[in-house]
Structure formats: C-alpha cells, structure tokens
Design an enzyme around this catalytic site. Structure first.
Site, short mmCIF file in Angstrom:
data_model
loop_
_atom_site.label_atom_id
_atom_site.label_comp_id
_atom_site.label_asym_id
_atom_site.label_seq_id
_atom_site.Cartn_x
_atom_site.Cartn_y
_atom_site.Cartn_z
N ASP A 106 -6.07 -19.03 20.10
CA ASP A 106 -6.63 -17.77 19.61
C ASP A 106 -6.22 -17.55 18.16
OD1 ASP A 106 -7.52 -17.38 22.18
OD2 ASP A 106 -5.75 -16.20 22.74
N1 URA Z 1 -3.54 -18.87 26.10
C1 URA Z 1 -3.94 -17.78 25.40
O1 URA Z 1 -4.03 -16.69 25.93
N2 URA Z 1 -4.21 -17.95 24.10
C2 URA Z 1 -4.07 -19.11 23.46
O2 URA Z 1 -4.33 -19.17 22.25
C3 URA Z 1 -3.67 -20.22 24.20
C4 URA Z 1 -3.40 -20.08 25.52
#
Ligand code: URA
Length: 237
Positions: A106
């Site tokens: 993310d």
């Molecule tokens: N899980 C998440 O919630 N976000 C990420 O970026 C990676 C794994």
C-alpha cells in the site's frame, strides 16, 4: 555464451530505442575497458560484460532483480494517482526495461519490495502455491492482546474471502507492535485482518520475504540494491 550486437545490447538494458542506442555509439558515448565502441553491429559476448555510458559504469544483466526499501507515500501501481510511483526511485533505464514490483505494498506501507523484469520470476514469487512467507511488523492503534494474537493465528473472516485467513505465525514485539507472517498476499491483508480482529493497523512495514531480510541488505528508506543469486536463493519458504 550469448552474443548480441552493441545496439541491441544497449536497447535490452533500457537505454532507449535501437536508433537512439546507435546514436549513442556513433557519438562515442559508449566504451568497454576504456575503449570507445566504434561499431554498433559488432557482436559482443554479454557474459560478465561491463560498459560505460556517459562516464557511468553498467553491468550487462539479462534480467534485473532488485529490492527497494519502500518509503511511505509512494505507490506501487503502474499508473500512480495520488503519490509518485516506485519507479521514480530507480534509474530511468530500469523502467525502460519494464522492471515492475513483485506484488504490491500500500502507499503507506514501508519496507521490502522486490522488483524485476523477469516475468516467470514475478509470477513464481507471487504464486500462492509457493507459500513464500512475508514478514510484516504492524503498529497497532490499540494495545496488542493475547486474544488478538489467538484470533490472527486461528483465522479471521474477511469480506469477499471464502474461508477465514490465518497468520502463519504472530508474535508481540511491543505494547502496540506485532510481527505477523503471512503466506498469502491478499489486498490490504494485514490491515483487514487486524480490523477484523478488533484492532487497527496504524503503520505497517514489511521486513522480510522468505529467508531474505531487509536488515541484511542495509538499505535506508528509498534506497535499493540489485539482488545477487545468493539473495534470490533465499526467497523461498
Ligand atoms: N497488507 C496490507 O494491509 N498492506 C500491505 O501493504 C501489505 C500487506
């Protein structure tokens, strides 16, 4: 042994179109072992080849495998919309040769991001069948409890998922910090699992993939490095 003409070789390494690569050679901008390359048609052995362009040294790589220590506020998407894309953190040649993230983090998640231009490698690393563990450190909004850890280990039901998802391992690191190891890579998985277990993820960092840890690479946030064959061999369950 693999041989390529110099213009094709430069193109394969992301230095631009064949026409532009020929111009670079004609302009005397490319050299090998201190000798300016004269003939773009001449076949060269690519094994272990190093060359210089605009006084910068490059090593021929059939494929590129690298790790970026991703900072926050950078997007993994091919068409980033709100923040700069991860490719902006790499030399331009690497995006020309179609280097892309292996899976996604993310925009606000930091840490270990693999990138490559090797399609089968990207596919294999992303395949849920390989069960490659991804290790995350999550900072939680509320204190970590034994009950939270138990729920994450037993499995939590996420919207849109047919069966509950469980962490492979999970351990408390601090009052509001836990390490969680996942084999799958579902959308926002850590954040959604923490929310489903009644807490909230305030910050997230990926610290390792398989047996390869970010710490062992010594990268500051925003820094990246090529992976050696020994590193790649550690990207296993
Ligand atoms: N899980 C998440 O919630 N976000 C990420 O970026 C990676 C794994």
């Amino acid at each position: 042994m693999s041989k390529l003409s110099f213009d094709r070789l430069l193109q394969s390494q992301g230095f631009g179109t064949r026409k532009y690569c020929r111009e670079l050679i004609d302009d005397g901008e490319v050299s090998v072992n201190g000798e300016v390359v004269q003939n773009y048609k001449a076949l060269v052995d690519t094994d272990g080849l190093c060359f210089t362009i605009f006084d910068e040294e490059w090593e021929y790589r059939e494929h590129v495998y690298l790790v970026l220590n991703k900072p926050a506020n950078v997007e993994c998407s091919r068409k980033p919309s709100h923040h700069p894309g991860v490719l902006t953190l790499l030399p331009e040649q690497l995006s020309w040769r179609d280097v892309q993230p292996v899976g996604r983090l993310d925009h606000d998640t930091t840490g270990m991001l693999l990138m490559s231009d090797d399609g089968p490698f990207i596919h294999a690393q992303s395949s849920p069948k390989r069960h490659i563990p991804k290790i995350y450190v999550a900072t939680t909004a509320d204190p970590v409890s034994d009950a939270l850890i138990q729920q994450l280990l037993t499995g939590v039901q996420l919207h849109d998922e047919p069966v509950p998802l469980a962490a492979q391992t999970c351990r408390q690191l601090g009052e509001r910090e836990l390490e969680i190891v996942l084999e799958q890579g579902k959308y926002h998985q850590v954040k959604r699992m923490l929310a489903a277990a009644g807490n909230h993820c305030a910050a997230l960092r990926r610290t390792a993939i398989g047996q390869l840890t970010l710490d062992s690479l010594g990268l500051e946030e925003g820094e990246w490095c090529y992976l050696t064959a020994e590193h790649v061999a550690l990207l296993v369950p």
